[in-house]
Design a protein around this motif. Structure first.
Motif, PDB file in Angstrom:
ATOM      1  N   ALA A  87       0.830  -1.206   0.000  1.00 15.67           N
ATOM      2  CA  ALA A  87       0.000   0.000   0.000  1.00 15.67           C
ATOM      3  C   ALA A  87       0.866   1.258   0.000  1.00 15.67           C
ATOM      4  CB  ALA A  87      -0.938  -0.013   1.204  1.00 15.67           C
ATOM      5  N   LEU A  88       1.925   1.252   0.794  1.00 14.40           N
ATOM      6  CA  LEU A  88       2.823   2.409   0.864  1.00 14.40           C
ATOM      7  C   LEU A  88       3.507   2.673  -0.476  1.00 14.40           C
ATOM      8  CD1 LEU A  88       4.390   1.540   4.317  1.00 14.40           C
ATOM      9  CD2 LEU A  88       3.182   3.687   3.835  1.00 14.40           C
ATOM     10  N   LEU A  89       4.043   1.622  -1.066  1.00 16.35           N
ATOM     11  CA  LEU A  89       4.789   1.781  -2.322  1.00 16.35           C
ATOM     12  C   LEU A  89       3.867   2.166  -3.471  1.00 16.35           C
ATOM     13  CD1 LEU A  89       7.059  -1.286  -1.698  1.00 16.35           C
ATOM     14  CD2 LEU A  89       7.915   1.045  -2.031  1.00 16.35           C
ATOM     15  N   GLU A  90       2.670   1.559  -3.518  1.00 23.61           N
ATOM     16  CA  GLU A  90       1.734   1.924  -4.583  1.00 23.61           C
ATOM     17  C   GLU A  90       1.209   3.338  -4.385  1.00 23.61           C
ATOM     18  OE1 GLU A  90       0.117  -2.396  -6.171  1.00 23.61           O
ATOM     19  OE2 GLU A  90      -1.177  -1.226  -4.830  1.00 23.61           O
ATOM     20  N   ALA A  91       1.024   3.752  -3.129  1.00 21.68           N
ATOM     21  CA  ALA A  91       0.604   5.134  -2.866  1.00 21.68           C
ATOM     22  C   ALA A  91       1.651   6.130  -3.330  1.00 21.68           C
ATOM     23  CB  ALA A  91       0.320   5.323  -1.375  1.00 21.68           C
ATOM     24  N   ALA A  92       2.903   5.685  -3.359  1.00 19.81           N
ATOM     25  CA  ALA A  92       3.998   6.539  -3.849  1.00 19.81           C
ATOM     26  C   ALA A  92       4.124   6.496  -5.366  1.00 19.81           C
ATOM     27  CB  ALA A  92       5.312   6.099  -3.201  1.00 19.81           C
ATOM     28  N   GLY A  93       3.227   5.745  -6.026  1.00 20.02           N
ATOM     29  CA  GLY A  93       3.225   5.701  -7.487  1.00 20.02           C
ATOM     30  C   GLY A  93       4.132   4.659  -8.094  1.00 20.02           C
ATOM     31  N   LEU A  94       4.631   3.727  -7.263  1.00 22.69           N
ATOM     32  CA  LEU A  94       5.572   2.728  -7.763  1.00 22.69           C
ATOM     33  C   LEU A  94       4.840   1.452  -8.178  1.00 22.69           C
ATOM     34  CD1 LEU A  94       8.341   3.161  -5.039  1.00 22.69           C
ATOM     35  CD2 LEU A  94       8.270   4.159  -7.331  1.00 22.69           C
TER      36      LEU A  94
ATOM     37  N   ALA B  85       1.672  -1.780  15.158  1.00 19.66           N
ATOM     38  CA  ALA B  85       3.080  -2.197  15.073  1.00 19.66           C
ATOM     39  C   ALA B  85       3.410  -2.746  13.698  1.00 19.66           C
ATOM     40  CB  ALA B  85       3.380  -3.235  16.153  1.00 19.66           C
ATOM     41  N   ASN B  86       2.442  -3.434  13.068  1.00 15.54           N
ATOM     42  CA  ASN B  86       2.683  -3.954  11.716  1.00 15.54           C
ATOM     43  C   ASN B  86       2.846  -2.814  10.716  1.00 15.54           C
ATOM     44  OD1 ASN B  86       2.428  -6.559  12.705  1.00 15.54           O
ATOM     45  ND2 ASN B  86       0.284  -6.760  12.117  1.00 15.54           N
ATOM     46  N   ALA B  87       1.992  -1.798  10.831  1.00 17.38           N
ATOM     47  CA  ALA B  87       2.113  -0.632   9.948  1.00 17.38           C
ATOM     48  C   ALA B  87       3.459   0.061  10.154  1.00 17.38           C
ATOM     49  CB  ALA B  87       0.969   0.342  10.215  1.00 17.38           C
ATOM     50  N   ALA B  88       3.861   0.183  11.417  1.00 15.39           N
ATOM     51  CA  ALA B  88       5.141   0.833  11.721  1.00 15.39           C
ATOM     52  C   ALA B  88       6.298   0.064  11.092  1.00 15.39           C
ATOM     53  CB  ALA B  88       5.325   0.920  13.232  1.00 15.39           C
ATOM     54  N   ALA B  89       6.270  -1.264  11.198  1.00 17.35           N
ATOM     55  CA  ALA B  89       7.349  -2.071  10.610  1.00 17.35           C
ATOM     56  C   ALA B  89       7.411  -1.884   9.108  1.00 17.35           C
ATOM     57  CB  ALA B  89       7.149  -3.542  10.960  1.00 17.35           C
ATOM     58  N   ALA B  90       6.247  -1.777   8.465  1.00 13.87           N
ATOM     59  CA  ALA B  90       6.226  -1.585   7.014  1.00 13.87           C
ATOM     60  C   ALA B  90       6.803  -0.229   6.625  1.00 13.87           C
ATOM     61  CB  ALA B  90       4.797  -1.728   6.493  1.00 13.87           C
ATOM     62  N   ILE B  91       6.439   0.829   7.352  1.00  9.58           N
ATOM     63  CA  ILE B  91       6.979   2.164   7.049  1.00  9.58           C
ATOM     64  C   ILE B  91       8.504   2.155   7.185  1.00  9.58           C
ATOM     65  CG2 ILE B  91       7.054   4.575   7.786  1.00  9.58           C
ATOM     66  CD1 ILE B  91       4.125   4.163   8.796  1.00  9.58           C
ATOM     67  N   ARG B  92       8.983   1.588   8.294  1.00  8.55           N
ATOM     68  CA  ARG B  92      10.430   1.549   8.523  1.00  8.55           C
ATOM     69  C   ARG B  92      11.128   0.688   7.465  1.00  8.55           C
ATOM     70  NH1 ARG B  92      14.307   4.679   9.828  1.00  8.55           N
ATOM     71  NH2 ARG B  92      14.764   3.940   7.743  1.00  8.55           N
ATOM     72  N   ALA B  93      10.481  -0.421   7.069  1.00 10.40           N
ATOM     73  CA  ALA B  93      11.084  -1.319   6.080  1.00 10.40           C
ATOM     74  C   ALA B  93      11.185  -0.655   4.713  1.00 10.40           C
ATOM     75  CB  ALA B  93      10.276  -2.602   5.980  1.00 10.40           C
ATOM     76  N   VAL B  94      10.130   0.015   4.296  1.00 12.61           N
ATOM     77  CA  VAL B  94      10.144   0.678   2.991  1.00 12.61           C
ATOM     78  C   VAL B  94      11.210   1.770   2.964  1.00 12.61           C
ATOM     79  CG1 VAL B  94       8.790   2.152   1.450  1.00 12.61           C
ATOM     80  CG2 VAL B  94       7.770   0.079   2.415  1.00 12.61           C
ATOM     81  N   ARG B  95      11.319   2.506   4.056  1.00 10.32           N
ATOM     82  CA  ARG B  95      12.366   3.535   4.126  1.00 10.32           C
ATOM     83  C   ARG B  95      13.755   2.910   4.152  1.00 10.32           C
ATOM     84  NH1 ARG B  95       9.562   7.918   8.363  1.00 10.32           N
ATOM     85  NH2 ARG B  95       8.553   9.146   6.713  1.00 10.32           N
TER      86      ARG B  95
ATOM     87  N   ALA C 265      14.616   0.243   2.794  1.00  7.99           N
ATOM     88  CA  ALA C 265      14.902  -0.279   1.454  1.00  7.99           C
ATOM     89  C   ALA C 265      15.304   0.818   0.482  1.00  7.99           C
ATOM     90  CB  ALA C 265      13.677  -1.016   0.921  1.00  7.99           C
ATOM     91  N   GLY C 266      15.225   2.070   0.925  1.00  5.16           N
ATOM     92  CA  GLY C 266      15.700   3.165   0.095  1.00  5.16           C
ATOM     93  C   GLY C 266      14.624   3.963  -0.600  1.00  5.16           C
ATOM     94  N   PHE C 267      13.355   3.776  -0.202  1.00  3.50           N
ATOM     95  CA  PHE C 267      12.256   4.490  -0.847  1.00  3.50           C
ATOM     96  C   PHE C 267      11.764   5.621   0.052  1.00  3.50           C
ATOM     97  CE2 PHE C 267      12.227   0.172  -2.521  1.00  3.50           C
ATOM     98  CZ  PHE C 267      12.234   0.404  -3.890  1.00  3.50           C
ATOM     99  N   GLU C 268      11.554   6.775  -0.538  1.00  5.51           N
ATOM    100  CA  GLU C 268      11.106   7.939   0.218  1.00  5.51           C
ATOM    101  C   GLU C 268       9.603   7.858   0.441  1.00  5.51           C
ATOM    102  OE1 GLU C 268      10.984  12.837  -0.131  1.00  5.51           O
ATOM    103  OE2 GLU C 268      12.196  11.652  -1.535  1.00  5.51           O
ATOM    104  N   LEU C 269       9.169   8.161   1.651  1.00  9.73           N
ATOM    105  CA  LEU C 269       7.751   8.179   1.985  1.00  9.73           C
ATOM    106  C   LEU C 269       7.395   9.517   2.605  1.00  9.73           C
ATOM    107  CD1 LEU C 269       7.230   4.654   3.608  1.00  9.73           C
ATOM    108  CD2 LEU C 269       6.533   5.377   1.322  1.00  9.73           C
ATOM    109  N   THR C 270       6.521  10.255   1.940  1.00 10.12           N
ATOM    110  CA  THR C 270       6.019  11.496   2.527  1.00 10.12           C
ATOM    111  C   THR C 270       4.850  11.179   3.446  1.00 10.12           C
ATOM    112  OG1 THR C 270       4.417  11.859   0.760  1.00 10.12           O
ATOM    113  CG2 THR C 270       6.653  12.729   0.420  1.00 10.12           C
ATOM    114  N   GLU C 271       4.485  12.140   4.281  1.00 11.51           N
ATOM    115  CA  GLU C 271       3.353  11.928   5.172  1.00 11.51           C
ATOM    116  C   GLU C 271       2.067  11.715   4.372  1.00 11.51           C
ATOM    117  OE1 GLU C 271       1.684  14.037   9.220  1.00 11.51           O
ATOM    118  OE2 GLU C 271       3.811  13.654   8.896  1.00 11.51           O
ATOM    119  N   ALA C 272       1.930  12.417   3.241  1.00 10.36           N
ATOM    120  CA  ALA C 272       0.731  12.262   2.408  1.00 10.36           C
ATOM    121  C   ALA C 272       0.643  10.844   1.849  1.00 10.36           C
ATOM    122  CB  ALA C 272       0.751  13.279   1.265  1.00 10.36           C
TER     123      ALA C 272
END
Length: 447
Positions: free
Chosen positions: A66-73, A265-275, A277-284
């Protein structure tokens, strides 16, 4: 994508099942040999987020997607097991939009090529399917691939990936003891086997300190940048919002769409993991992901369908494939939280397979469930007989009866209701196989 009723890929898998029966035979030798014959597709993947753990790994896969697709990837996703159709194991990424389940013709073609390369040699079906993952994901362009471990980590067929972008290990608890060990530290050591020297590691919330110590020690020994939940990143609810914090700062975001406090905690792990891995995540982007994330069969609310229509009018029906004591605890906590918001009598409809520890699972519901109905699981030689499962529920202090189908359980719940009772809350669970049967019978398979 909806898998066709007469799926060519499913027919090929059925044929392979006859040659290579189900079961676990943990080794990397066979998959390595097969991948060499296929031209080593696992070396031609986009950046990989590799996810292991006893509980929560599927949720962190869903959040990461969800995070990566929200970033357009564009995001390839491999999960295991599937719920209804084999195709669910492979989601093919699409640039600028959500990925879709693999089309049957593409899946069948990859299966044929992998089976031909294997040339009838000894191999497990999971290894065949993992090789298919690498063929599909190497041949279809994408920005990133998320790969969920099937069993354990060290000898799981997915663990031939030499250098993922990040390794993620979610909560460790007792499960698959016959293959992974009967102590959490032994299981943690197997899961830690996905860590690669110098590759970032994200360690999700760990209930057991012994498991956490094994994971951290392994990461340190391998020189991995290590991010530990509760130490390097965290999340908690505040005023109906999720407060996430890591070394990049604090985010005030919506609560995840997936229900249950364990999902914070699962959402937090995903945010930290995506970051990591080298992908930028904005708050939006994070906000968009939290409200759009989907994960079938994990505290999934069933609101329509054939089985829903069979239940007492107004029933609140939840489906969850969690099947071990750790899963029982977080699901029971979620049910208790629902009860705080709206009081309803809770009934359980449970089916399990014989590699699980049913008494520990049931014990979590001792003080909150009015009655348990145990059911068989179709087409599974490993299913626990409903009568034996009812005995386990009784041993955990629950009132339990065995029935022959989920539909019969729903009818029995109607008969249990007392005059003046509110419509019931019904949890159907105990096995991902049962969750798949329910989604199929309800007419609501994953899309």
């Amino acid at each position: 994508m909806t898998a066709p009723t007469t799926s060519e890929a499913a027919r090929i898998i059925d044929q392979l099942m006859e040659l290579h029966p189900k079961g676990f035979d943990l080794s990397l030798d066979r998959i390595t040999r097969l991948l060499e014959r296929l031209g080593n597709p696992h070396l031609k993947l986009p950046p990989v987020i590799h996810v292991a753990g006893t509980n929560g790994k599927g949720s962190v896969v869903a959040f990461s997607r969800a995070l990566l697709e929200a970033a357009g990837l564009s995001v390839h996703v491999h999960i295991s097991p599937h719920l209804v159709h084999w195709h669910e194991r492979y989601r093919i990424g699409v640039k600028g939009g959500p990925g879709s389940l693999v089309e049957d013709a593409m899946f069948a073609d990859a299966l044929r090529r992998v089976a031909e390369a294997n040339a009838g040699e000894k191999i497990t079906v999971f290894e065949i399917l993992t090789a298919v993952t690498f063929v599909l994901f190497s041949e279809q362009p994408a920005d990133v691939a998320i790969v969920e471990v099937g069993l354990g980590g060290r000898f799981d067929a997915t663990n031939v990936i030499p250098k993922p972008a990040v390794s993620v290990v979610m909560p460790i608890s007792l499960d698959h003891q016959a293959y992974l060990g009967d102590r959490v530290e032994l299981i943690a050591a197997e899961k830690a086997g996905i860590m690669k020297r110098g590759v970032p590691v994200v360690i999700g919330h760990q209930e057991y300190e012994a498991a956490r110590d094994v994971l951290v020690d392994t990461a340190e020994r391998l020189g991995c940048p290590c991010f530990v939940y509760g130490q390097d990143f965290s999340a908690h609810e505040e005023m109906g919002r999720l407060i996430y914090q890591d070394d990049e700062g604090l985010s005030d975001i919506p609560l995840p769409r997936l229900p249950g406090r364990h999902q914070y905690a699962n959402a937090a792990a995903a945010i930290r993991a995506v970051r990591a891995a080298g992908f930028e995540l904005t708050e939006a982007v994070i906000e968009k992901a939290m409200v759009s994330v989907e994960w079938a069969g994990r505290l999934q609310r069933l609101s329509d369908g054939a089985l829903v229509a069979r239940a007492p009018a107004g029933s609140e029906i939840w489906l969850d494939g969690g099947h071990n004591p750790g899963a029982g605890e977080v699901i029971a906590e979620a049910m208790a939280n629902f009860e705080e918001r709206q009081s309803r009598p809770l009934y359980l409809v449970i089916g399990m397979i014989n590699t699980k520890e049913p008494v520990g699972y049931f014990r979590a519901f001792k003080d909150i469930a009015r009655k348990v109905f145990t059911v068989p699981i179709r087409n599974s030689d490993a299913a626990i007989d409903p009568l034996a499962l009812a005995v386990s529920a009784a041993e955990a202090g629950l009132s339990a009866s065995a029935v022959s189908t989920v539909s019969e359980a729903l009818d029995a719940i109607r008969q249990q209701l007392k005059p003046g009772d509110p419509a019931p809350r019904i949890l159907i669970g105990g096995s991902l196989y049962l969750a798949g049967d329910v989604l199929a019978d309800n007419g609501t398979p994953p899309r």
